[in-house]
Write an enzyme that holds these catalytic residues in place. Structure first.
Site, short mmCIF file in Angstrom:
data_model
loop_
_atom_site.label_atom_id
_atom_site.label_comp_id
_atom_site.label_asym_id
_atom_site.label_seq_id
_atom_site.Cartn_x
_atom_site.Cartn_y
_atom_site.Cartn_z
N GLY A 143 0.79 -1.24 0.00
CA GLY A 143 0.00 0.00 0.00
C GLY A 143 0.81 1.27 0.00
O GLY A 143 0.75 2.06 -0.93
N CYS A 227 7.14 5.96 17.18
CA CYS A 227 6.04 6.28 18.08
C CYS A 227 4.77 6.55 17.29
O CYS A 227 4.82 6.87 16.12
CB CYS A 227 6.38 7.52 18.91
SG CYS A 227 7.68 7.19 20.09
N ASP A 310 -6.76 -3.51 5.68
CA ASP A 310 -5.64 -3.93 6.53
C ASP A 310 -6.09 -4.30 7.93
O ASP A 310 -6.80 -3.54 8.57
CB ASP A 310 -4.62 -2.79 6.65
CG ASP A 310 -3.86 -2.55 5.36
OD1 ASP A 310 -3.60 -3.52 4.65
OD2 ASP A 310 -3.53 -1.37 5.08
N HIS A 406 11.63 -4.11 6.58
CA HIS A 406 12.19 -3.39 7.75
C HIS A 406 13.68 -3.16 7.62
O HIS A 406 14.28 -2.47 8.43
CB HIS A 406 11.87 -4.17 9.03
CG HIS A 406 10.40 -4.34 9.25
ND1 HIS A 406 9.70 -5.40 8.70
CD2 HIS A 406 9.49 -3.57 9.88
CE1 HIS A 406 8.41 -5.27 9.03
NE2 HIS A 406 8.26 -4.17 9.73
#
Ligand code: GLN
Ligand code: ZN
Length: 463
Positions: A143, A227, A310, A406
């Site tokens: 996405g 965060c 999602d 990642h």
């Protein structure tokens, strides 16, 4: 004092509990229910939130104050006459003006058939293969495309009123057009618009829904140094306006390939928000489910044939005790997702995506979400999930991510090919999708392009 949520403690309930406990022990330690890692630091710097809302909340610092007040109340000769107790009592009897009767009625009127999509999966699968006419091993992404400095700066400038809405929209449209062109050039099969308009996948939807409140500085840790600023569910939820429609329709207008509509599911929206404590999580999940359902139907009506919903955080709020999994959670979480897509036509293909988590023990429930395609993390867990899929005769089509987003490392074509080969040894080729394992928003464009080029190259060679 609840350490996980941001609502004020109800002193009447807590003192009753404490009085009960003193029958068993005279030595009671007052504490929060867990570390304060999951709540924001302090309310002191929330200057934009009206006092009428703010007085109902308690962040970490305020929770410490609640502990001190509760200790004083308990120690006092007549607890109910203490000013702190009185003030708290008044707060909890006050009307919060958060109800929407229309939404409540819609949830109350739901019946079994609202949670069932027809025709059944295998029937739809045939229809979709025919209508979408995708090549074997279709390629797609999850996405988002890189949220570069300019993308964030554009959003910040719009929020601060430094640019007009037209300028903001024009910038995003340009980004979408570039993103579509790039995906066509790379040769991906099912395209995405890139999610440039989103700060994050929950706050964005919260802002488009009635019933939500937002803070300025209430950040909590997500993972590592990242965060999030979870929005607060204040009242009954409903869709105030179309949320993603204009971006998706614009993106689809630029290409003949299918453009995936991109939504966040009700369970993830709920799990990454601060939920209400005056209604059940189930009720709230169904309210959000109905709102997202309206968006799904709008996308379908406007020519979007593939819609991804999602559920990145589906597993996150699974109760600790296995005996509670079904009755306290899965029995409403899975239906909440089904409610969102049960109204679409058979030829509309529903995707879902889940992030890194332990799937094996809820694999049957995931299949029961009844999506047409699911993409998920698999590369870091060394594809062990594939055996689980096979053992359970998993029927939903799957895209177990072929590389780890990642990491900034660019996977080679060979390496992706060998991952796909491994997948093909466990999953039938008619059911396998090829994609990265999560959204690309945290990556740079310079590593994203070659990685996707290699992904398409590997797929073409195996086809
Ligand atoms: N569609 C989202 C994205 O690509 C999914 C993010 C996620 O799974 N955390 O960014
Ligand atoms: Zn993900």
């Amino acid at each position: 004092v609840n350490g996980k949520n941001i609502w004020r403690n109800h002193y009447e309930k807590t003192t009753n509990l404490l009085q009960e406990l003193t029958k068993y022990s005279s030595q009671i330690v007052l504490n929060t229910s867990c570390s304060l890692l999951h709540v924001p630091y302090t309310l002191r710097h929330e200057t934009k939130l009206n006092e009428n809302y703010k007085k109902h909340f308690s962040f970490a610092e305020e929770k410490l104050n609640e502990l001190a007040e509760l200790a004083n109340i308990i120690d006092s000769a007549s607890p109910e006459e203490t000013p702190a107790y009185q003030k708290n009592k008044a707060l909890f009897t006050e009307e919060r003006f958060c109800e929407n009767k229309g939404v409540q009625e819609k949830v109350a009127a739901l019946t079994e058939k609202d949670f069932v999509r027809l025709p059944e999966f295998s029937e739809r699968e045939k229809i979709q293969h025919k209508v979408l006419n995708l090549p074997l091993l279709p390629t797609t992404t999850i996405g988002s495309f890189p949220q570069t400095k300019e993308v964030r700066a554009n959003r910040a400038a719009f929020r601060k009123g430094e640019i007009t809405e037209e300028q903001y929209v024009a910038f995003n449209k340009k980004k979408i057009a570039d993103c579509v062109a790039l995906q066509e050039e790379i040769g991906l099969d099912v395209l995405v618009h890139g999610e440039y308009e989103r700060n994050d996948m929950v706050e964005y939807f919260g802002e488009c829904l009635d019933g939500y409140l937002f803070t300025e500085k209430a950040w909590v840790q997500s993972y590592g140094t990242r965060c999030v600023k979870p929005p607060i569910i204040w009242g009954d939820i409903c869709r105030a306006k179309p949320m993603t429609l204009k971006w998706s329709v614009y993106a689809q207008s630029l290409t003949k390939k299918p453009m995936k509509g991109m939504l966040t599911g009700p369970v993830t929206i709920l799990n990454w928000s601060f939920p209400r404590e005056d209604i059940s999580l189930q009720e709230c999940a169904y309210q959000i489910g109905l709102a997202i359902r309206e968006e799904v139907l709008d996308l379908e009506k406007n020519g979007i044939q593939v819609i991804q919903i999602d559920e990145a955080a589906l597993r996150e709020k699974l109760p600790l005790r296995k005996s509670d999994w079904k009755s306290d959670y899965l029995d409403w979480a899975i239906p909440a997702f089904r409610l969102v897509h049960s109204g679409v036509k058979p030829e509309t293909q529903i995707h879902t995506h889940m992030c890194y988590s332990e799937f094996a023990d809820i694999i049957q429930d995931i299949d029961n979400m009844d999506a047409d395609v699911i993409t998920f993390e698999a590369s870091r867990s060394d594809l062990t999930i594939l055996d689980t899929l096979k053992e359970n005769n998993f029927r939903t089509e799957v895209g177990p991510g072929v590389y780890d987003i990642h990491s900034p490392r660019i996977p080679t074509t060979e390496e992706i090919k060998s991952a796909i080969e491994k997948m093909l040894s466990r999953i039938s080729k008619e059911k396998l999708w090829i994609n990265p394992d999560c959204g690309l928003k945290t990556r740079g464009i310079q590593e994203t392009i070659p990685s996707l080029v290699h992904l398409v190259q590997a797929t073409k060679e195996l086809r």
